[in-house]
Motif scaffolding. Structure first.
Motif, mmCIF file in Angstrom:
data_model
loop_
_atom_site.group_PDB
_atom_site.id
_atom_site.type_symbol
_atom_site.label_atom_id
_atom_site.label_comp_id
_atom_site.label_asym_id
_atom_site.label_seq_id
_atom_site.Cartn_x
_atom_site.Cartn_y
_atom_site.Cartn_z
ATOM 1 N N HIS A 1 40.796 59.194 26.055
ATOM 2 C CA HIS A 1 39.895 58.871 24.420
ATOM 3 C C HIS A 1 40.664 61.094 23.329
ATOM 4 N N HIS B 1 37.759 52.258 21.943
ATOM 5 C CA HIS B 1 37.891 51.526 22.761
ATOM 6 C C HIS B 1 38.381 49.804 22.452
ATOM 7 N N HIS C 1 38.990 57.680 31.867
ATOM 8 C CA HIS C 1 39.059 56.963 30.501
ATOM 9 C C HIS C 1 38.628 58.147 29.478
ATOM 10 N N PHE D 1 43.456 52.048 23.648
ATOM 11 C CA PHE D 1 42.660 52.670 24.405
ATOM 12 C C PHE D 1 42.261 52.543 25.977
HETATM 13 ZN ZN LIG Z 1 34.763 55.869 25.729
#
Ligand SMILES: [Zn+2]
Length: 160
Positions: free
Chosen positions: A118, A124, A114, A128
């Motif tokens: 980024h 988000h 995660h 992503f």
């Molecule tokens: Zn995040």
């Protein structure tokens, strides 16, 4: 650790995880000399967590075609990780909770992925999540696991 059970072995030496191939669990050694010292247990877990996070970030960043950033460990109540993308000449960096080492490997690996994702998308949005899915598949069960068990991870060896 990371879903593998471990036992404590106080031996008065430096904190470390002892691999025991063929056994169903590992030993966390150097957690005291006689009595187990929680601070030394945390230190040994942090060392192991840092190694695993670095290893996984290198793999995820290669798949994302980005440079793996330095990772620092945190012990935050409100978040498992955070990512500061490169900005204004400053290099990117990632922070991850050492307590993810107390979660199953797939859950911890999702959080690493995660934060690495980024580095490509600082939001988000759908792009992503497409990166996250490409790295670790469906993340919903990992997020659900953290929601259900997050408080337990903070109850183990609480911050002094
Ligand atoms: Zn995040």
């Amino acid at each position: 650790m990371f879903g593998v059970p471990w036992g404590l072995r106080p031996d008065g030496r430096r904190p470390r995880l002892v691999d025991t191939p063929g056994e169903s669990h590992a030993w966390l050694a150097g957690c005291g000399a006689g009595a187990v010292d929680p601070q030394l247990v945390v230190r040994a877990i942090r060392r192991e967590a840092a190694d695993v996070f670095d290893e996984r970030a290198v793999i995820h960043c290669a798949a994302l075609d980005v440079t793996p950033p330095p990772i620092s460990l945190i012990d935050a109540r409100t978040r498992w990780g955070s990512c500061t993308p490169a900005h204004a000449g400053r290099p990117a960096s990632i922070r991850l909770s050492w307590r993810l080492a107390l979660a199953p490997f797939a859950v911890a690996d999702y959080v690493v992925a995660h934060e690495c994702a980024h580095l490509r998308e600082a939001n988000h949005g759908p792009r992503f999540w497409a990166h996250v899915h490409a790295l670790v598949g469906d993340e919903k069960r990992h997020r659900a696991w953290l929601r259900a068990n997050g408080a337990d991870l903070h109850a183990i060896l609480p911050k002094g």
